[in-house]
Design a protein around this motif. Structure first.
Motif, PDB file in Angstrom:
ATOM      1  N   GLY A 157       0.814  -1.209   0.000  1.00  0.00           N
ATOM      2  CA  GLY A 157       0.000   0.000   0.000  1.00  0.00           C
ATOM      3  C   GLY A 157       0.846   1.257   0.000  1.00  0.00           C
ATOM      4  O   GLY A 157       0.468   2.274  -0.588  1.00  0.00           O
ATOM      5  N   THR A 158       2.004   1.185   0.679  1.00  0.00           N
ATOM      6  CA  THR A 158       2.875   2.353   0.814  1.00  0.00           C
ATOM      7  C   THR A 158       4.327   1.930   0.681  1.00  0.00           C
ATOM      8  O   THR A 158       4.720   0.879   1.203  1.00  0.00           O
ATOM      9  N   VAL A 159       5.096   2.734  -0.018  1.00  0.00           N
ATOM     10  CA  VAL A 159       6.556   2.626  -0.017  1.00  0.00           C
ATOM     11  C   VAL A 159       7.066   3.775   0.844  1.00  0.00           C
ATOM     12  O   VAL A 159       6.720   4.932   0.610  1.00  0.00           O
ATOM     13  N   LEU A 160       7.882   3.461   1.835  1.00  0.00           N
ATOM     14  CA  LEU A 160       8.393   4.477   2.751  1.00  0.00           C
ATOM     15  C   LEU A 160       9.884   4.665   2.538  1.00  0.00           C
ATOM     16  O   LEU A 160      10.652   3.695   2.570  1.00  0.00           O
ATOM     17  N   LEU A 161      10.283   5.904   2.327  1.00  0.00           N
ATOM     18  CA  LEU A 161      11.694   6.268   2.230  1.00  0.00           C
ATOM     19  C   LEU A 161      12.051   7.177   3.396  1.00  0.00           C
ATOM     20  O   LEU A 161      11.303   8.110   3.699  1.00  0.00           O
ATOM     21  N   GLU A 162      13.177   6.920   4.046  1.00  0.00           N
ATOM     22  CA  GLU A 162      13.653   7.788   5.114  1.00  0.00           C
ATOM     23  C   GLU A 162      14.734   8.702   4.549  1.00  0.00           C
ATOM     24  O   GLU A 162      15.781   8.236   4.106  1.00  0.00           O
ATOM     25  N   LEU A 163      14.447   9.998   4.547  1.00  0.00           N
ATOM     26  CA  LEU A 163      15.362  10.987   3.965  1.00  0.00           C
ATOM     27  C   LEU A 163      15.807  11.993   5.016  1.00  0.00           C
ATOM     28  O   LEU A 163      15.002  12.833   5.431  1.00  0.00           O
ATOM     29  N   HIS A 193       5.531   7.531   0.728  1.00  0.00           N
ATOM     30  CA  HIS A 193       5.565   8.332   1.956  1.00  0.00           C
ATOM     31  C   HIS A 193       7.016   8.610   2.318  1.00  0.00           C
ATOM     32  O   HIS A 193       7.852   7.701   2.317  1.00  0.00           O
ATOM     33  N   LEU A 194       7.304   9.864   2.649  1.00  0.00           N
ATOM     34  CA  LEU A 194       8.648  10.258   3.053  1.00  0.00           C
ATOM     35  C   LEU A 194       8.721  10.413   4.564  1.00  0.00           C
ATOM     36  O   LEU A 194       7.996  11.229   5.145  1.00  0.00           O
ATOM     37  N   ASP A 195       9.569   9.591   5.188  1.00  0.00           N
ATOM     38  CA  ASP A 195       9.937   9.815   6.581  1.00  0.00           C
ATOM     39  C   ASP A 195      10.997  10.904   6.534  1.00  0.00           C
ATOM     40  O   ASP A 195      12.184  10.642   6.388  1.00  0.00           O
ATOM     41  N   GLY A 196      10.535  12.136   6.644  1.00  0.00           N
ATOM     42  CA  GLY A 196      11.422  13.285   6.491  1.00  0.00           C
ATOM     43  C   GLY A 196      11.708  13.979   7.805  1.00  0.00           C
ATOM     44  O   GLY A 196      11.721  15.216   7.851  1.00  0.00           O
ATOM     45  N   ALA A 197      11.956  13.199   8.856  1.00  0.00           N
ATOM     46  CA  ALA A 197      12.250  13.797  10.152  1.00  0.00           C
ATOM     47  C   ALA A 197      13.335  14.858  10.022  1.00  0.00           C
ATOM     48  O   ALA A 197      13.277  15.911  10.650  1.00  0.00           O
ATOM     49  N   SER A 219       2.737  11.697   0.679  1.00  0.00           N
ATOM     50  CA  SER A 219       2.692  12.271   2.026  1.00  0.00           C
ATOM     51  C   SER A 219       4.111  12.406   2.536  1.00  0.00           C
ATOM     52  O   SER A 219       5.016  11.671   2.130  1.00  0.00           O
ATOM     53  N   THR A 220       4.303  13.355   3.438  1.00  0.00           N
ATOM     54  CA  THR A 220       5.620  13.637   4.005  1.00  0.00           C
ATOM     55  C   THR A 220       5.470  13.954   5.475  1.00  0.00           C
ATOM     56  O   THR A 220       4.608  14.762   5.861  1.00  0.00           O
ATOM     57  N   TYR A 221       6.307  13.323   6.300  1.00  0.00           N
ATOM     58  CA  TYR A 221       6.368  13.652   7.718  1.00  0.00           C
ATOM     59  C   TYR A 221       7.638  14.445   7.971  1.00  0.00           C
ATOM     60  O   TYR A 221       8.709  14.107   7.455  1.00  0.00           O
ATOM     61  N   VAL A 222       7.530  15.504   8.768  1.00  0.00           N
ATOM     62  CA  VAL A 222       8.695  16.276   9.196  1.00  0.00           C
ATOM     63  C   VAL A 222       8.650  16.430  10.711  1.00  0.00           C
ATOM     64  O   VAL A 222       7.579  16.464  11.316  1.00  0.00           O
TER      65      VAL A 222
END
Length: 381
Positions: A157-163, A193-197, A219-222
């Protein structure tokens, strides 16, 4: 890491005895010069930042609105998305993003990296709370490639990349690689989805602004406490439909506190203060890394750094290196690097270096000279 840039080398889940932490914090606060990290602010110093926003005389948030709405609008503007939703923690924000992907695709599998934050630092919340399953596109210490996404053995459902990917050394793909992964994710019928912490630090290496990076994703998380220096908090950005969904699930997960304005105002202040400075931090990190690599027995990765953070290995045990760092700080008022952990490489220990405002005054010669004194404390011979 903690605070704006972290007490050098302290990991999110790394246990530290209270007396050790207190000694280290006291030593760092007393330093006149800091190479890695920042002087940890007191609670009073955190609160003093609130006045910088000019919003203290306004109405606070009441289950949303007020300064929270201002922050959400600012993040949506920076990331070029239709909306953004404030969350008290990044863990909560990411669970909502993955749940949204599962609900809208009917797929309970998520493409994650085994070194990613969700696998290593969130107690597998995506599985325990939502029942999702992880599929690992690769175990290499980097984000997956487009070919690896295309070769997934089952629909996700989602591909998550941590950037950037923190536990691989704060590494980033190239812009072309990121574009290709986004295209492969769409072709597979999945959301990106970007894990953009620490996305704030990624624009220099990717050579594209925040809104173009986030524009590749659904979607992007910061994070607001990482890099930006807020007390706490995060945001999930994306479409208006995602934002509506996120507000419902934020409430269900217990994230809709009555008032959250202290965290919100420190986030607004941090965005204004830190964002313009980050390119300078990243540029100087390359100077710092090259100088550290010249120390006897040193290893640096990646070289040059992709962000303002990178990994450093030096000869010695973690215990000896940590003691050397604290005694150097206590006796000479110089903070070099701490938070050392014993590494897989025999005879070496590793820490994370964070180049922030205090480190900008250090020249390569300064680093080599102080580094030599630091190592002499580890091994006087």
């Amino acid at each position: 890491m903690t605070g704006a840039h972290g007490i050098s080398g302290l990991c999110d889940d790394q246990p530290v005895e209270d007396n050790t932490r207190q000694r280290r914090t006291a030593a760092l606060r007393g330093c006149d010069r800091i190479l890695s990290g920042i002087r940890p602010p007191t609670m009073r110093e955190h609160l003093a930042v609130l006045d910088e926003t000019g919003l203290l005389d306004d109405e606070p948030d009441f289950y949303g609105g007020g300064p929270m709405a201002t922050l959400e609008e600012r993040v949506a503007e920076l990331l070029g998305t239709e909306a953004a939703v404030f969350f008290p923690t990044g863990t909560m924000a990411q669970q909502v993003a993955l749940r949204y992907g599962a609900d809208h695709s009917g797929r309970d599998a998520v493409a994650l990296h085994p070194l990613g934050h969700l696998e290593k630092h969130e107690r597998h919340a995506y599985n325990q709370l939502t029942g999702l399953r992880a599929v690992w596109p690769t175990t290499e210490p980097r984000n997956p490639t487009a070919d690896e996404i295309a070769a997934l053995a089952e629909p996700v459902g989602t591909v998550l990349l941590e950037l950037p990917m923190r536990d691989a050394g704060f590494v980033l793909p190239s812009w072309d690689e990121l574009v290709a992964v986004a295209a492969a994710t769409g072709a597979a019928g999945a959301r990106l989805h970007l894990d953009g912490a620490r996305l704030w630090e990624s624009t220099v290496h990717l050579e594209h602004p925040l809104h173009e990076i986030a524009g590749l994703a659904d979607s992007t998380y910061v994070s607001f406490y990482k890099t930006i220096g807020a007390i706490s908090g995060a945001a999930l950005a994306g479409s208006a439909d995602l934002a509506t969904y996120a507000r419902v699930w934020r409430h269900r997960y217990g994230g809709m506190a009555f008032q959250q304005w202290p965290a919100v105002l420190t986030a607004l202040a941090g965005l204004r203060r830190e964002l313009p400075l980050i390119p300078g931090y990243v540029a100087h990190a390359r100077t710092v890394a090259a100088a550290l690599a010249a120390l006897p027995g040193a290893r640096v990765y990646p070289e040059p750094p992709h962000t303002q953070r990178f990994r450093l290995w030096l000869p010695g045990t973690a215990e000896a290196l940590n003691e050397a760092a604290v005694t150097l700080a206590e006796e000479e008022k110089i903070w070099f690097a701490a938070g050392w952990q014993d590494a897989d490489v025999p005879g070496l220990a590793m820490t994370e270096i964070t180049v922030a405002a205090p480190g900008l005054d250090w020249t390569a010669d300064d680093i080599i000279e102080v580094g030599g004194r630091f190592l002499a404390r580890v091994s006087p011979s």
